[in-house]
Design an enzyme around this catalytic site. Sequence first.
Site, short mmCIF file in Angstrom:
data_model
loop_
_atom_site.label_atom_id
_atom_site.label_comp_id
_atom_site.label_asym_id
_atom_site.label_seq_id
_atom_site.Cartn_x
_atom_site.Cartn_y
_atom_site.Cartn_z
N TYR A 170 6.63 50.48 7.25
CA TYR A 170 6.74 50.95 6.09
C TYR A 170 8.10 50.37 5.58
O TYR A 170 8.10 49.72 4.41
CB TYR A 170 6.91 52.47 5.95
CG TYR A 170 7.21 52.97 4.62
CD1 TYR A 170 6.62 52.76 3.51
CD2 TYR A 170 8.42 53.54 4.36
CE1 TYR A 170 6.78 53.27 2.33
CE2 TYR A 170 8.82 54.14 3.12
CZ TYR A 170 7.80 53.86 2.12
OH TYR A 170 8.29 54.45 0.90
N SER A 178 12.74 51.79 -1.01
CA SER A 178 12.95 53.24 -0.24
C SER A 178 14.29 53.31 0.57
O SER A 178 14.67 51.84 1.06
CB SER A 178 11.86 53.39 0.82
OG SER A 178 11.94 54.12 1.68
#
Length: 347
Positions: A161, A136
């Site tokens: 995350y 990501s």
Amino acid sequence: MNGKTILVTGSAGFIGSNLVKRLFKDLKDAIIVGIDNMNDYYDVSLKEWRLNEIEGLVPAGIKYVFVKGDIASKETIDQLFETYKPQVVVNLAAQAGVRYSITNPDAYIQSNLIGFYNILEACRNNPVEHLVYASSSSVYGGNKKVPFSTDDRVDNPVSLYAATKKSNELMAHCYSKLYDIPSTGLRFFTVYGPAGRPDMAYFGFTNKLLKGETIQIFNYGNCRRDFTYVDDIVEGIVRVMQGAPERKKGEDGLPVPPYAVYNIGGGQPENLLDFVNILQEELVRAGVLPQDFDFEAHKKLVPMQPGDVPTTYADAAALERDFGFTPKITLREGLRHFAEWYAKFYK
């Protein structure tokens, strides 16, 4: 990739379902296995809609199997690999979302760490030709230097995350080195499009505007995001799947890790305020919002939120160099597709 068995984890997800549909288009003869736990992090009916769409598109010559299961279950994954022996694995299953990781860390440890570990172990015990996995843009954290390059250090995550995605890259590197597993990580930049994730800003904004609620635009509208349309992401994945890093030996006679990481992003960060303006114009055009909608009355500029970063901006030169591809779909075109889908799906 014809004649191969391809495993796509998170196949009922936004990117996963689009990838499966694309593989149906491209391949004449293959076995495609999808797995998804169908969790209720967001509206399950949307995941079911995606699965139904996939079921209706299976072409002749392709065998498609869907398994409802969780990658965090070692037993499920081991059994899956033993049964189907995939040659190419695309790991897109993950607990997504930055903000949710602040309140529900457990889901991230299960899916993104234990789940990914199970995939790596399965790839070691049932050797694969290529493991492609989702990382990501959030790994860049609060990096000040833009555009973000895969050569930059990424040691300052600002959310759990982001930390799990950085961990995935480290774990993959270690497995590539120790067990000669070719792996490629893809750092996705703000993916959007039809049937996307309802927790993403553009989707949440649309739901709120439709109900006549006010939307909050963070950092007083000064956030910039490198939005990437889902078809561009899928195009990148499909190209990368076919180009596994080469296995070779180093001077010490040991494997040089067949390991790579790429950014997939448009390389054109858009101001959040411009983004929202285009979105509401396209929603009016698609008939989701009335022609006389008073947009000014429904937006509020607010400060930054924890876990968020002011800018994401991809340097995607390496993807262009190695795979001849740069995302091409403009924000207006992408948001038009989304608005038209939304009008159909919810009207």
